[in-house]
Design a protein around this motif. Structure first.
Motif, PDB file in Angstrom:
ATOM      1  N   ASP A 136       0.884  -1.219  -0.057  1.00  0.00           N
ATOM      2  CA  ASP A 136       0.112  -0.041  -0.105  1.00  0.00           C
ATOM      3  C   ASP A 136       1.086   1.265  -0.007  1.00  0.00           C
ATOM      4  O   ASP A 136       1.657   1.252   1.083  1.00  0.00           O
ATOM      5  N   PRO A 137       0.692   2.215  -0.995  1.00  0.00           N
ATOM      6  CA  PRO A 137       1.533   3.202  -1.151  1.00  0.00           C
ATOM      7  C   PRO A 137       1.560   4.052   0.287  1.00  0.00           C
ATOM      8  O   PRO A 137       2.479   4.780   0.795  1.00  0.00           O
ATOM      9  N   ALA A 138       0.326   4.127   1.011  1.00  0.00           N
ATOM     10  CA  ALA A 138       0.218   4.947   2.163  1.00  0.00           C
ATOM     11  C   ALA A 138       1.028   4.357   3.361  1.00  0.00           C
ATOM     12  O   ALA A 138       1.295   4.991   4.239  1.00  0.00           O
ATOM     13  N   LEU A 139       1.302   2.973   3.056  1.00  0.00           N
ATOM     14  CA  LEU A 139       2.297   2.324   4.257  1.00  0.00           C
ATOM     15  C   LEU A 139       3.634   2.049   3.839  1.00  0.00           C
ATOM     16  O   LEU A 139       4.134   0.994   4.053  1.00  0.00           O
ATOM     17  N   HIS A 140       4.216   3.235   3.773  1.00  0.00           N
ATOM     18  CA  HIS A 140       5.605   3.529   3.074  1.00  0.00           C
ATOM     19  C   HIS A 140       6.581   3.356   4.345  1.00  0.00           C
ATOM     20  O   HIS A 140       6.032   3.668   5.382  1.00  0.00           O
ATOM     21  N   GLU A 141       7.825   3.098   4.260  1.00  0.00           N
ATOM     22  CA  GLU A 141       8.749   3.277   5.347  1.00  0.00           C
ATOM     23  C   GLU A 141       8.659   4.492   5.824  1.00  0.00           C
ATOM     24  O   GLU A 141       8.955   5.610   5.156  1.00  0.00           O
ATOM     25  N   SER A 142       8.720   4.528   7.235  1.00  0.00           N
ATOM     26  CA  SER A 142       8.692   5.712   8.171  1.00  0.00           C
ATOM     27  C   SER A 142       7.186   6.294   8.320  1.00  0.00           C
ATOM     28  O   SER A 142       6.950   7.229   9.001  1.00  0.00           O
ATOM     29  N   ALA A 143       6.393   5.678   7.775  1.00  0.00           N
ATOM     30  CA  ALA A 143       4.910   5.939   7.705  1.00  0.00           C
ATOM     31  C   ALA A 143       4.454   5.686   9.187  1.00  0.00           C
ATOM     32  O   ALA A 143       4.674   4.653   9.661  1.00  0.00           O
ATOM     33  N   GLU A 144       3.418   6.621   9.963  1.00  0.00           N
ATOM     34  CA  GLU A 144       2.812   6.328  11.136  1.00  0.00           C
ATOM     35  C   GLU A 144       1.868   5.442  10.880  1.00  0.00           C
ATOM     36  O   GLU A 144       0.968   5.672  10.020  1.00  0.00           O
ATOM     37  N   VAL A 145       1.389   4.506  11.374  1.00  0.00           N
ATOM     38  CA  VAL A 145       0.503   3.376  11.241  1.00  0.00           C
ATOM     39  C   VAL A 145      -0.180   2.918  12.702  1.00  0.00           C
ATOM     40  O   VAL A 145       0.340   3.093  13.653  1.00  0.00           O
ATOM     41  N   ASP A 146      -1.471   2.377  12.205  1.00  0.00           N
ATOM     42  CA  ASP A 146      -1.831   1.600  13.545  1.00  0.00           C
ATOM     43  C   ASP A 146      -2.063   0.138  13.266  1.00  0.00           C
ATOM     44  O   ASP A 146      -2.339  -0.243  12.100  1.00  0.00           O
ATOM     45  N   VAL A 147      -1.542  -0.640  14.211  1.00  0.00           N
ATOM     46  CA  VAL A 147      -1.645  -1.933  14.214  1.00  0.00           C
ATOM     47  C   VAL A 147      -2.555  -2.598  14.923  1.00  0.00           C
ATOM     48  O   VAL A 147      -2.685  -2.374  16.190  1.00  0.00           O
ATOM     49  N   THR A 148      -3.745  -3.435  14.520  1.00  0.00           N
ATOM     50  CA  THR A 148      -4.660  -4.093  15.323  1.00  0.00           C
ATOM     51  C   THR A 148      -4.531  -5.546  15.497  1.00  0.00           C
ATOM     52  O   THR A 148      -4.168  -6.147  14.542  1.00  0.00           O
ATOM     53  N   VAL A 149      -4.915  -6.061  16.555  1.00  0.00           N
ATOM     54  CA  VAL A 149      -4.880  -7.335  16.872  1.00  0.00           C
ATOM     55  C   VAL A 149      -5.991  -7.624  17.500  1.00  0.00           C
ATOM     56  O   VAL A 149      -6.439  -7.346  18.640  1.00  0.00           O
ATOM     57  N   PRO A 150      -6.733  -8.651  16.993  1.00  0.00           N
ATOM     58  CA  PRO A 150      -7.882  -8.983  17.658  1.00  0.00           C
ATOM     59  C   PRO A 150      -7.633  -9.741  19.060  1.00  0.00           C
ATOM     60  O   PRO A 150      -6.467 -10.494  19.093  1.00  0.00           O
ATOM     61  N   ALA A 151      -8.268  -9.510  20.255  1.00  0.00           N
ATOM     62  CA  ALA A 151      -7.907 -10.420  21.499  1.00  0.00           C
ATOM     63  C   ALA A 151      -7.642 -11.861  21.395  1.00  0.00           C
ATOM     64  O   ALA A 151      -6.912 -12.449  22.016  1.00  0.00           O
ATOM     65  N   GLU A 152      -8.809 -12.407  20.563  1.00  0.00           N
ATOM     66  CA  GLU A 152      -8.666 -13.931  20.336  1.00  0.00           C
ATOM     67  C   GLU A 152      -7.486 -14.475  19.700  1.00  0.00           C
ATOM     68  O   GLU A 152      -7.172 -15.831  19.573  1.00  0.00           O
ATOM     69  N   ALA A 153      -6.747 -13.539  18.892  1.00  0.00           N
ATOM     70  CA  ALA A 153      -5.413 -13.929  18.094  1.00  0.00           C
ATOM     71  C   ALA A 153      -4.197 -14.055  19.132  1.00  0.00           C
ATOM     72  O   ALA A 153      -3.428 -14.906  18.452  1.00  0.00           O
ATOM     73  N   PHE A 154      -4.289 -13.691  20.308  1.00  0.00           N
ATOM     74  CA  PHE A 154      -3.203 -13.729  21.166  1.00  0.00           C
ATOM     75  C   PHE A 154      -3.288 -15.443  21.876  1.00  0.00           C
ATOM     76  O   PHE A 154      -4.247 -15.897  21.903  1.00  0.00           O
ATOM     77  N   ARG A 155      -1.981 -15.846  21.781  1.00  0.00           N
ATOM     78  CA  ARG A 155      -1.733 -16.959  22.702  1.00  0.00           C
ATOM     79  C   ARG A 155      -0.686 -16.793  23.907  1.00  0.00           C
ATOM     80  O   ARG A 155       0.315 -16.063  23.488  1.00  0.00           O
ATOM     81  N   VAL A 156      -0.960 -17.324  25.001  1.00  0.00           N
ATOM     82  CA  VAL A 156       0.019 -17.360  25.946  1.00  0.00           C
ATOM     83  C   VAL A 156       1.077 -18.563  25.654  1.00  0.00           C
ATOM     84  O   VAL A 156       0.556 -19.794  25.657  1.00  0.00           O
ATOM     85  N   VAL A 157       2.375 -18.229  25.653  1.00  0.00           N
ATOM     86  CA  VAL A 157       3.361 -19.282  25.482  1.00  0.00           C
ATOM     87  C   VAL A 157       4.313 -19.523  26.621  1.00  0.00           C
ATOM     88  O   VAL A 157       4.555 -18.520  27.290  1.00  0.00           O
ATOM     89  N   ALA A 158       4.407 -20.639  27.042  1.00  0.00           N
ATOM     90  CA  ALA A 158       5.395 -20.864  28.026  1.00  0.00           C
ATOM     91  C   ALA A 158       6.726 -20.770  27.473  1.00  0.00           C
ATOM     92  O   ALA A 158       7.269 -20.977  26.298  1.00  0.00           O
ATOM     93  N   ASP A 159       7.777 -20.044  28.290  1.00  0.00           N
ATOM     94  CA  ASP A 159       9.107 -19.882  28.098  1.00  0.00           C
ATOM     95  C   ASP A 159      10.044 -21.128  28.024  1.00  0.00           C
ATOM     96  O   ASP A 159       9.472 -22.136  28.830  1.00  0.00           O
ATOM     97  N   ASP A 160      10.951 -21.080  27.240  1.00  0.00           N
ATOM     98  CA  ASP A 160      11.811 -22.592  27.342  1.00  0.00           C
ATOM     99  C   ASP A 160      12.083 -22.776  28.566  1.00  0.00           C
ATOM    100  O   ASP A 160      12.717 -21.932  29.146  1.00  0.00           O
TER     101      ASP A 160
END
Length: 393
Positions: A369-393
């Protein structure tokens, strides 16, 4: 199994369901130790157990040196474990307690290697028929059966040609037909597609999936290629340092990895440090990157003992995230960030974003997307259900 003179024609039958099907391979507490120069002992395989049933294709997946090929060679009889039990179709082929060790030719398995290992002086038909001829099957019967299996792998009519007259991909098809023709209890694959180019590998992978569904054989497949593992396996055993970190279906391994190492090895992933704020029966409330979010347990958050103030790690896959010009996102789970780099990969564009002191990767389908060029300010959205809790090794 016993091969007799008259063998039935190959039939396109569906594989039996794994649940309740006969167990054809049992690996119980198998350990293989090596002594390095200087006397140090290394557990190449460390207390590994699993079963493979009729119609299952279990993939041993992991980086080089994790023990997957050593374990496969132990099953085949090319290596002798230090401890444990291996049974093939109920027959103990290795048992450390009773000191049972059966030779490779006494085990009802066939193995397909990285190299084609075809006899150059034999034509394709005779190469494929070789296991049957070695078992005493009459020449005419073995050749007829070989022609059927060459047809199964898409090489019908080429039986009179020699290996030097066909391509590498075709040679690997011949090797596959030879591996399957005697219908062993268990088929073993040691990275068989690593010697062909990417385009041929995709075609051979599709062929192997079709044949597995058609013939329903039990198999163990070794690879370090995560795409190969996901597309072939009915289950995946992710190995690390000689042990199995997770044994589950491809979807479960990808969607709900057991720990961070597994999440990193299977696909791309973002990891975000978070702090537990509260726990309920159906959700876990956490603070991440300055935002309070409620992660539903149905998404894979299974811990019920999390306490407020505890530090945990959240994972989210890049394709689960979305990106938009600053101010354009519609949702409470958006973070303001800056595009650091973007890469067009054909099917998707990868955006590397900086959110506060964190790096987040986002995949967006299509061209950049031309509007999403390098150095452009953006909003990143993540649905709550997409998160996973993972155990550390």
């Amino acid at each position: 199994m016993t091969i007799i003179d008259e063998l039935p024609a190959a039939e396109a039958t569906a594989p039996a369901r794994a649940d309740g099907s006969p167990v054809l391979l049992e690996v119980n507490s198998v350990t293989k130790k090596f002594e390095r120069h200087g006397g140090d002992i290394v557990n190449a395989v460390d207390d590994v157990s699993f079963e493979v049933r009729t119609g299952e294709l279990l993939v041993l997946l992991g980086p080089s040196g994790c023990g997957k090929s050593t374990l496969l060679r132990c099953i085949a009889g090319l290596e002798s474990p230090t401890e444990g039990v291996i049974r093939i179709d109920g027959d103990a082929v290795y048992d450390s307690s009773s000191r049972t060790v059966k030779a490779p030719n006494e085990r009802d398995v066939n193995m397909m290697f990285q190299s084609y290992a075809l006899w150059p002086h034999m034509n394709l038909e005779d190469n494929v028929a070789y296991p049957l001829r070695s078992a005493g099957v009459r020449k005419a019967v073995a050749r007829r059966r070989a022609a059927e299996y060459l047809d199964l792998v898409g090489l019908g009519g080429l039986g009179r040609q020699h290996p030097g007259m066909i391509s590498g991909g075709q040679q690997q098809r011949v090797a596959l037909a030879r591996t399957l023709i005697s219908e062993p209890s268990v088929v073993l694959f040691d990275e068989p597609l690593s010697n062909v180019d990417a385009r041929v590998r995709v075609k051979l992978r599709a062929l192997l999936v079709r044949l597995h569904r058609q013939l329903g054989f039990a198999a163990v497949y070794v690879t370090h290629d995560q795409v190969e593992a996901m597309s072939l396996g009915t289950r995946i055993a992710v190995m690390r340092s000689g042990r199995v970190d997770q044994l589950a279906s491809p979807v479960t391994v990808y969607e709900r990895p057991s720990n961070r190492s597994t999440a990193e090895f299977i696909g791309e992933a973002n990891f975000l440090d978070a702090t537990v704020l509260g726990s309920a029966d159906d959700s876990l409330t956490v603070e991440v990157a300055g935002r309070e979010i409620s992660v539903p347990r149905s998404s894979g958050t299974v811990r019920t003992d999390a306490v407020p103030g505890e530090a945990i790690t959240l994972m989210v896959r890049p394709e689960k995230c979305s990106i938009a010009p600053a101010g354009a996102a519609d949702g409470n789970l958006s973070w303001r960030g800056v595009v650091v780099a973007r890469t067009f990969s054909g099917a998707h564009t990868e955006y590397q974003c900086r959110i506060e002191d964190r790096s987040v990767t986002v995949w967006a389908f299509g061209v950049p997307d031309p509007a999403l060029h390098e150095s452009a300010e953006v909003d990143v959205t993540v649905p709550a259900e997409a998160f996973r809790v993972v155990a550390d090794d």
